[in-house]
Design a protein around this motif. Structure first.
Motif, PDB file in Angstrom:
ATOM      1  N   ASP A  54     -29.837  50.299 -13.708  1.00  0.00           N
ATOM      2  CA  ASP A  54     -28.840  49.987 -15.125  1.00  0.00           C
ATOM      3  C   ASP A  54     -27.780  50.170 -14.384  1.00  0.00           C
ATOM      4  O   ASP A  54     -26.885  50.758 -14.050  1.00  0.00           O
ATOM      5  CB  ASP A  54     -29.068  50.251 -15.871  1.00  0.00           C
ATOM      6  N   ASN A  55     -27.073  48.772 -13.555  1.00  0.00           N
ATOM      7  CA  ASN A  55     -26.181  49.037 -13.588  1.00  0.00           C
ATOM      8  C   ASN A  55     -25.201  47.649 -14.170  1.00  0.00           C
ATOM      9  O   ASN A  55     -23.819  47.079 -13.821  1.00  0.00           O
ATOM     10  CB  ASN A  55     -26.107  48.279 -11.737  1.00  0.00           C
ATOM     11  N   THR A  56     -25.563  48.043 -15.246  1.00  0.00           N
ATOM     12  CA  THR A  56     -24.781  47.135 -16.301  1.00  0.00           C
ATOM     13  C   THR A  56     -22.985  47.736 -16.373  1.00  0.00           C
ATOM     14  O   THR A  56     -23.226  49.253 -16.654  1.00  0.00           O
ATOM     15  CB  THR A  56     -24.936  47.002 -18.032  1.00  0.00           C
TER      16      THR A  56
ATOM     17  N   LYS B  58     -20.707  52.407 -14.829  1.00  0.00           N
ATOM     18  CA  LYS B  58     -22.133  51.881 -14.716  1.00  0.00           C
ATOM     19  C   LYS B  58     -23.232  52.810 -15.724  1.00  0.00           C
ATOM     20  O   LYS B  58     -23.075  54.061 -15.904  1.00  0.00           O
ATOM     21  CB  LYS B  58     -22.602  51.966 -13.818  1.00  0.00           C
TER      22      LYS B  58
ATOM     23  N   THR C 252     -25.799  42.221 -25.565  1.00  0.00           N
ATOM     24  CA  THR C 252     -25.701  41.114 -25.088  1.00  0.00           C
ATOM     25  C   THR C 252     -24.951  40.204 -26.052  1.00  0.00           C
ATOM     26  O   THR C 252     -26.325  40.040 -26.649  1.00  0.00           O
ATOM     27  CB  THR C 252     -25.693  40.976 -23.545  1.00  0.00           C
TER      28      THR C 252
ATOM     29  N   ARG D 297     -20.016  41.554 -26.169  1.00  0.00           N
ATOM     30  CA  ARG D 297     -21.239  42.305 -26.016  1.00  0.00           C
ATOM     31  C   ARG D 297     -20.865  43.290 -27.519  1.00  0.00           C
ATOM     32  O   ARG D 297     -20.173  43.882 -27.796  1.00  0.00           O
ATOM     33  CB  ARG D 297     -21.398  42.898 -24.655  1.00  0.00           C
TER      34      ARG D 297
ATOM     35  N   GLU E  95     -21.188  47.373 -27.469  1.00  0.00           N
ATOM     36  CA  GLU E  95     -21.636  48.886 -26.956  1.00  0.00           C
ATOM     37  C   GLU E  95     -21.742  50.161 -27.392  1.00  0.00           C
ATOM     38  O   GLU E  95     -21.273  50.314 -28.138  1.00  0.00           O
ATOM     39  CB  GLU E  95     -20.432  49.333 -25.762  1.00  0.00           C
TER      40      GLU E  95
END
Length: 631
Positions: free
Chosen positions: A27-29, A40, A52, A129, A131
């Motif tokens: 997961d490189n979000t 990341k 998102t 988004r 987080e």
């Protein structure tokens, strides 16, 4: 779920991976909340979830609280379907141990008894988004970030300028319309959204009965909201930009007056009770600058936030007429040093002032107080091959009680052979006593902060068929609790410790292009130190999941999601059970032509009766339809 079962399950997963060909996708979000700078998800020691704007749209989310219910480790309660006071409980801790940010600004209301953000009125409009960072984050964010941090990030203008209009209708005479515009013109990016929401609503209160059905209260309680938000950003060159965000909303929420335990048919039929309403005026703005030098980035910002809450009735002499006004303003200077190889150093100094004004027509007298807080932290992130270490230390000074020091140590390690990520964190946290706890007629000016120790460890495993699984164990211990003493009628430091611990398991799979499956499980043992029982409003077990189908790509998206709330009690003495129910929703989104979107969402499709707070209503089966066109 016992520790033995969790360990056995974890070993089974690892055994499967070691005998299978593991995918090499991580997961490189990119997120900003876990370390205060871009990082990341795959490399952050903390557990991070991201919701998102596409997920919010595809799921036809009406209010953000509905999206947060799908995240493992979180549970929510509302005392009413539309506009009901909404609290978020992270990892088995009360809502005031979670810090909520909008674009990095703490939006908790200082005029509340224990400051927190009420999620009742936050819609997906204008949100890029969300987080969610779980675990103690006081080392980065100071007071109240004990259970974790939720950061809502607003949209920036992108691409060619556009105009989009949306219209939504639904059950209970619900209407919503919004218009947005955004894009980039020369070096200026802009985004503007205006939204109006109206509903005839349902009764906030259920008549108490024994047949577990939607009997409702005496009359429907309507809800109305107007919201505006904008973000402007001017880019001078690749190294310098300046921007501002503004978010404001105004709500009018008609309520039932009587408490559920004492509800009677006459209590809500009087003109005074029928006109009882709760109004909110919320406004925040932020001005920021970002400058990139060769080895250093500098990000100064200033902000202002105002929150007004009114209790009103047609009778101006009614005892419950009063208002709460809070203001918060301050600034921050965040700097990141990146000259050293494999080392990133981040430091910040921030200053906040809080002013509270509570006025009412009866004794005890109103509260008018001002306090300030100065905090600064140092964070070091060190990479050693596949190991990433995060260390943070923060010192806070409050005008009310003096200094407090917190810290956090975290590690993230990637095992290349099996694509396994191991995470571990240990941190301290605190919650500063509120203005109400200090200075109200029930207050105690000698209160000290509540203190916590928090740790978690877990793994994130990549499996074949684009499947990822995460398993996390957590534990929180809070001492020096602030509570109300019924003998002195004052707030005091109470004996005993609040302890919560448990497991979070999440699975997401995209085995074929048109199918996405997700599921999660949370087990939380949260002990009330006064009774020894499971803490009120904290479910022992929560299961949630979804299935998304895209039979013709992104032109048609269907989603079925559901959640099961296990044993949960509304009170510490376990008199009122509000758990043991399952709710399912279904959404269809269709794009018949370019720039046109049509969606239909059915909530609580099996019409399951349930309560999140004893005596207060939730949505029965209901349907909402939306049309959007982009010009």
């Amino acid at each position: 779920m016992s520790l033995k079962r969790i360990l056995a399950f974890s070993c089974a997963v690892l055994l499967f991976v070691n005998t299978s060909h593991a995918a090499d996708s991580l997961d490189n979000t990119i997120v900003v909340t876990a370390t205060r700078t871009q990082a990341k998800i795959a490399t952050t020691p903390s557990k991070v979830n991201v919701i998102t704007s596409k997920q919010l749209k595809d799921g036809e989310i009406i209010y953000i609280k509905d999206a947060l219910k799908e995240i493992e480790g979180l549970s929510l309660t509302s005392n009413g379907a539309f506009g009901g006071q909404t609290s978020v409980y992270m990892r088995g801790l009360p809502t005031y141990y979670t810090k909520t940010l909008i674009d990095g600004i703490d939006v908790s209301d200082p005029s509340k008894t224990q400051p927190y953000y009420n999620f009742a009125n936050l819609t997906p409009d204008g949100i890029s988004r969300i987080e969610i960072v779980q675990g103690a984050q006081s080392g980065l964010y100071g007071s109240s970030a004990v259970g974790g941090v939720i950061n809502i990030i607003t949209k920036r203008g992108k691409g060619k300028p556009h105009l989009k209009y949306s219209q939504e209708v639904g059950s209970f005479d619900t209407y919503k319309e919004s218009i947005e515009s955004g894009g980039i013109v020369n070096n200026l990016s802009f985004y503007v959204n205006i939204m109006r929401f109206d509903t005839g609503g349902i009764s906030k209160m259920d008549k108490l009965n024994t047949d577990n059905s939607y009997s409702r209260g005496d009359e429907d309680d309507s809800y109305h909201q107007t919201q505006f938000n904008t973000r402007l950003e001017y880019k001078f060159d690749n190294s310098l930009k300046i921007g501002t965000t503004i978010l404001g909303y105004k709500t009018r929420n008609y309520m039932d007056y009587a408490s559920p335990a004492n509800d009677s048919a006459d209590s809500n039929e009087t003109p005074t009770a029928k006109s009882y309403r709760y109004e909110t005026h919320f406004f925040m703005t932020k001005l920021y600058l970002e400058k990139e030098l060769e080895d250093i980035s500098i990000k100064p910002s200033i902000f202002y936030m105002q929150n007004l809450r009114y209790n009103k009735s047609i009778d101006p002499s009614w005892w419950y007429n009063k208002y709460f006004k809070s203001r918060k303003w301050g600034g921050s200077l965040l700097m990141t040093y990146k000259a050293l190889k494999n080392t990133k150093i981040t430091t910040d100094i921030d200053f906040k002032k809080y002013k509270v004004d509570i006025s009412k027509d009866y004794s005890p007298p109103a509260i008018k107080k001002l306090k300030y807080n100065v905090g600064y932290f140092l964070e070091i992130e060190q990479s050693i091959k596949n190991l990433i270490i995060q260390a943070t230390a923060r010192e806070d000074h409050f005008s009310t009680f003096g200094n407090h020091f917190t810290y956090k140590l975290g590690a993230n390690y990637l095992i290349d052979k099996t694509n396994t990520i191991l995470k571990a964190n240990y941190g301290t946290g605190f919650r500063a006593p509120s203005i109400y706890e200090l200075y109200s007629s029930y207050g105690n000016e000698n209160l000290n902060p509540e203190k916590s120790k928090n740790w978690d460890f877990g793994l994130v495993q990549t499996l074949p068929y684009k499947t990822n699984i995460s398993i996390t164990y957590f534990k929180n211990i809070i001492k020096d609790r602030i509570g109300f003493d019924m003998t002195t009628w004052k707030y005091t430091q109470k004996e005993g410790k609040t302890i919560s611990d448990g497991f979070e398991i999440g699975i997401k799979s995209n085995p074929i292009s048109f199918l996405i499956i997700g599921a999660n499980y949370t087990y939380t043992a949260s002990k009330d130190p006064d009774t020894g029982n499971q803490a009120k409003k904290i479910p022992l077990r929560v299961y949630a999941g979804y299935v998304t189908l895209k039979p013709i790509g992104n032109k048609l998206i269907t989603t079925l999601n559901g959640r099961y709330i296990g044993k949960r009690y509304d009170d510490a003495n376990h008199k009122h059970q509000t758990g043991k129910y399952a709710v399912f929703d279904f959404t269809v989104l269709y794009k018949p032509i370019k720039n046109l979107e049509v969606s239909v969402s059915a909530k609580n499709i099996f019409n399951r009766f349930y309560e999140e707070i004893y005596g207060y209503s939730t949505l029965p089966r209901s349907v909402f339809a939306k049309v959007s066109y982009k010009f």
